[in-house]
Design a protein around this motif. Structure first.
Motif, PDB file in Angstrom:
ATOM      1  N   PHE A  12      59.521 -19.366  50.372  1.00  0.00           N
ATOM      2  CA  PHE A  12      59.808 -17.935  50.303  1.00  0.00           C
ATOM      3  C   PHE A  12      61.324 -17.734  50.384  1.00  0.00           C
ATOM      4  O   PHE A  12      61.982 -18.367  51.204  1.00  0.00           O
ATOM      5  CB  PHE A  12      59.173 -17.183  51.478  1.00  0.00           C
ATOM      6  N   ARG A  13      61.844 -16.846  49.548  1.00  0.00           N
ATOM      7  CA  ARG A  13      63.251 -16.467  49.699  1.00  0.00           C
ATOM      8  C   ARG A  13      63.317 -15.206  50.557  1.00  0.00           C
ATOM      9  O   ARG A  13      62.909 -14.127  50.152  1.00  0.00           O
ATOM     10  CB  ARG A  13      63.914 -16.212  48.348  1.00  0.00           C
ATOM     11  N   ILE A  14      63.838 -15.387  51.762  1.00  0.00           N
ATOM     12  CA  ILE A  14      63.939 -14.302  52.730  1.00  0.00           C
ATOM     13  C   ILE A  14      65.407 -14.085  53.066  1.00  0.00           C
ATOM     14  O   ILE A  14      66.092 -15.022  53.487  1.00  0.00           O
ATOM     15  CB  ILE A  14      63.145 -14.622  54.019  1.00  0.00           C
ATOM     16  N   ASP A  15      65.892 -12.876  52.853  1.00  0.00           N
ATOM     17  CA  ASP A  15      67.301 -12.561  53.097  1.00  0.00           C
ATOM     18  C   ASP A  15      68.221 -13.537  52.370  1.00  0.00           C
ATOM     19  O   ASP A  15      69.242 -13.967  52.900  1.00  0.00           O
ATOM     20  CB  ASP A  15      67.621 -12.572  54.594  1.00  0.00           C
ATOM     21  N   HIS A  43      69.357  -9.262  69.408  1.00  0.00           N
ATOM     22  CA  HIS A  43      68.784  -9.776  70.643  1.00  0.00           C
ATOM     23  C   HIS A  43      69.395 -11.105  71.087  1.00  0.00           C
ATOM     24  O   HIS A  43      69.439 -11.394  72.292  1.00  0.00           O
ATOM     25  CB  HIS A  43      67.271  -9.947  70.490  1.00  0.00           C
ATOM     26  N   CYS A  44      69.854 -11.926  70.129  1.00  0.00           N
ATOM     27  CA  CYS A  44      70.256 -13.286  70.520  1.00  0.00           C
ATOM     28  C   CYS A  44      71.666 -13.677  70.110  1.00  0.00           C
ATOM     29  O   CYS A  44      72.162 -14.728  70.550  1.00  0.00           O
ATOM     30  CB  CYS A  44      69.260 -14.312  69.980  1.00  0.00           C
ATOM     31  N   ALA A  45      72.347 -12.906  69.263  1.00  0.00           N
ATOM     32  CA  ALA A  45      73.702 -13.269  68.850  1.00  0.00           C
ATOM     33  C   ALA A  45      74.642 -13.231  70.056  1.00  0.00           C
ATOM     34  O   ALA A  45      74.553 -12.337  70.902  1.00  0.00           O
ATOM     35  CB  ALA A  45      74.194 -12.330  67.758  1.00  0.00           C
ATOM     36  N   VAL A  46      75.542 -14.210  70.133  1.00  0.00           N
ATOM     37  CA  VAL A  46      76.471 -14.292  71.258  1.00  0.00           C
ATOM     38  C   VAL A  46      77.893 -14.455  70.733  1.00  0.00           C
ATOM     39  O   VAL A  46      78.123 -14.948  69.625  1.00  0.00           O
ATOM     40  CB  VAL A  46      76.126 -15.479  72.186  1.00  0.00           C
ATOM     41  N   LYS A  47      78.854 -14.048  71.528  1.00  0.00           N
ATOM     42  CA  LYS A  47      80.247 -14.280  71.189  1.00  0.00           C
ATOM     43  C   LYS A  47      80.569 -15.752  71.382  1.00  0.00           C
ATOM     44  O   LYS A  47      80.017 -16.403  72.272  1.00  0.00           O
ATOM     45  CB  LYS A  47      81.158 -13.430  72.064  1.00  0.00           C
ATOM     46  N   ASP A  68      62.699 -15.360  69.038  1.00  0.00           N
ATOM     47  CA  ASP A  68      61.362 -15.059  68.517  1.00  0.00           C
ATOM     48  C   ASP A  68      61.327 -13.836  67.616  1.00  0.00           C
ATOM     49  O   ASP A  68      60.377 -13.652  66.855  1.00  0.00           O
ATOM     50  CB  ASP A  68      60.388 -14.831  69.685  1.00  0.00           C
ATOM     51  N   THR A  69      62.353 -12.983  67.698  1.00  0.00           N
ATOM     52  CA  THR A  69      62.333 -11.743  66.916  1.00  0.00           C
ATOM     53  C   THR A  69      63.118 -11.831  65.620  1.00  0.00           C
ATOM     54  O   THR A  69      63.217 -10.846  64.900  1.00  0.00           O
ATOM     55  CB  THR A  69      62.897 -10.579  67.757  1.00  0.00           C
ATOM     56  N   CYS A  70      63.712 -12.997  65.314  1.00  0.00           N
ATOM     57  CA  CYS A  70      64.555 -13.102  64.128  1.00  0.00           C
ATOM     58  C   CYS A  70      64.305 -14.422  63.411  1.00  0.00           C
ATOM     59  O   CYS A  70      63.455 -15.216  63.815  1.00  0.00           O
ATOM     60  CB  CYS A  70      66.039 -12.989  64.505  1.00  0.00           C
TER      61      CYS A  70
END
Length: 513
Positions: free
Chosen positions: A167-170, A411-415, A440-442
């Protein structure tokens, strides 16, 4: 469908019939086991839907008159059920979600095999056919899964003893569960029948299209087959019609770009180019521009390959090379239809480019996509096709280039340290930049995509450069002297806002110069 009930009407009806009511139907209430012996058509006809709320079985209904049939339905459900009043459109949408969930978890080998032939003009309901033959169930579940995940393309690739599914997603290909090798021929034939292709022809490439439904949602599917050493390779492009319901404001353009582009597409004549690679959102951008036009007072016509989405109030024509209807031939015919605005799906050869130029100089506004690396090289690319530079310079009003980058999961990206930066970003401050982690959400630390844009207004200095067919770098220097913001600067703006990552910018734009 009945008129929607407002909350007060729902509450009054529920009080009158002494039952519960709700304005929503959460996923937690849906139980595929409750509809195992009920058909999708039967549920839609009333409509009603058995649900499980707080451990108890209820019957979601919208018509109080259906309450009299609750005892009968209790027999079908093998037990008593209590009614709960919910708006009809919410129930219909819940039926779609519940059947989609049930077909994902059911085993196709247990279903009774039936035949299904689909003509191009029909709308095949995936929810209905997902409960049929093993092959039809596999294909329908795959399509339902793709639509649920927002997939743009589905790849079926025979590799050795398996039929690989991706599947091509994003913008990124993601492996899925492979189809059994023993089902390969039947699955490919099933898809080719849906798309109106010749199932007996396996030596030549073929292209076709299918139209399917998921409840009230219509989806167009473009199918391309390609013979390879291990069999036939299929690529399915899913074109959900709601995906084009964007305005220019909703596309994520910086304010100055949106203002400039909107000004360009409101000019009475001239040509405006939109450039970018396949899958960069060019068609969505052009459709958003068309949807802002006054189609009552202006005659808007398009020629596309193929017509991806139907737009109200606009005449759309698809090219058909097999019968001689090319972009150039179709464009000549459109010019005899007294158009004000023309959208040309793609300018890909000298003949089409010449007609576009002359149409734009005779009182028509022409919007067209073009394969060029950036906005600066768009007009020069047309010159390279063989069109006289003076003609390109006089006709062109502007060009916009765009790319799509994935956006960070909130929810999970960090600097953090992004490592070695591409050359155009060396002078930037990375203190607010983020790194994708994944949760789990991405997917891989990203959720969705947004655009990066650059817009070139063809003014006097730029027009003179095009007329003289100057090199790209010379035109770029003049543009930057006038405040031109390129793709790198647009990407850096998203980085500083923490909306994407350096890794994603590098994947889309490369290392720069």
């Amino acid at each position: 469908m009945n008129s929607p009930l407002d909350p007060s009407e729902l509450a009054n009806l529920a009080s009158q019939f002494e039952c519960e009511w709700s304005e929503e139907l959460p996923d937690a209430w849906l139980d595929p086991d409750l509809i195992e012996n009920l058909s999708v058509d039967y549920l839609r006809g009333f409509p009603f839907l058995p649900i499980r709320k707080d451990g108890e079985v209820f019957l979601a209904v919208t018509d109080p008159g259906l309450m009299a049939r609750v005892p009968e339905i209790s027999v079908l459900m093998d037990g008593e059920v209590e009614p709960i009043l919910i708006p009809e459109e919410i129930i219909q949408e819940g039926i779609n979600r519940c059947f989609s969930s049930s077909t994902t978890s059911s085993a196709p080998e247990e279903k009774e095999e039936t035949a299904a032939m689909v003509h191009d003009e029909d709308r095949e309901d995936l929810l209905r056919h997902s409960a049929e033959a093993p092959v039809a169930a596999h294909v329908s579940r795959m399509l339902l899964d793709g639509l649920e995940l927002g997939v743009s393309d589905i790849h079926l690739e025979p590799i050795g003893k398996r039929l690989q599914v991706r599947f091509r997603i994003d913008g990124v290909l993601v492996p899925r569960v492979d189809l059994p090798k023993g089902m390969e021929d039947a699955a490919i034939s099933r898809i080719k029948i849906m798309a109106g292709l010749d199932i007996a022809e396996r030596r030549l490439p073929q292209d076709g299209s299918a139209k399917v439904r998921v409840g009230n949602r219509e989806v167009d599917i473009r199918v391309s087959s390609l013979p390879v050493s291990d069999g036939e390779r299929l690529v399915l492009r899913l074109l959900g019609r709601e995906s084009t319901q964007f305005t220019l404001t909703e596309l994520g353009m910086p304010d100055e770009v949106m203002t400039g582009f909107r000004s360009l597409v409101q000019t009475p004549y001239g040509v405006v180019w939109v450039t970018g690679p396949t899958g960069s959102g060019k068609t969505t951008t052009l459709y958003a521009a068309l949807q802002e036009m006054d189609t009552v007072r202006r005659n808007v016509l398009t020629i596309e390959d193929p017509v991806e989405y139907q737009l109200p109030g606009i005449g759309q024509m698809g090219v058909r090379p097999r019968i001689g209807l090319s972009f150039a031939a179709g464009l000549r015919s459109i010019l005899r239809q007294d158009p004000d605005v023309i959208l040309v799906g793609e300018t890909r050869d000298e003949e089409t480019a010449e007609i576009v130029m002359r149409a734009s100089m005779t009182g028509h506004l022409v919007l067209s996509t073009l394969h060029a690396n950036d906005a600066i090289s768009a007009s020069l690319r047309v010159c390279d096709m063989g069109v006289e530079p003076f003609l390109v310079a006089e006709a062109t009003r502007g060009a916009m280039a765009q790319r799509l980058v994935r956006t960070c999961c909130p929810h999970c990206a960090v600097k953090g340290d992004s490592g070695t930066l591409p050359i155009p970003l060396k002078g930037a401050d990375p203190s607010t930049w983020k790194i994708a982690v994944g949760c789990d959400t991405c997917r891989e630390g990203y959720t969705g995509r947004t655009g990066i844009y650059e817009l070139l207004n063809v003014d006097g200095a730029i027009r003179e450069s095009i007329r003289n067919h100057e090199a790209v770098e010379s035109v770029r220097r003049k543009a930057k002297n006038n405040g031109f913001v390129d793709l790198w600067m647009s990407a850096q703006h998203l980085l500083n806002e923490g909306r994407t990552t350096v890794a994603e910018v590098r994947a889309v734009l490369g290392e720069g110069e």
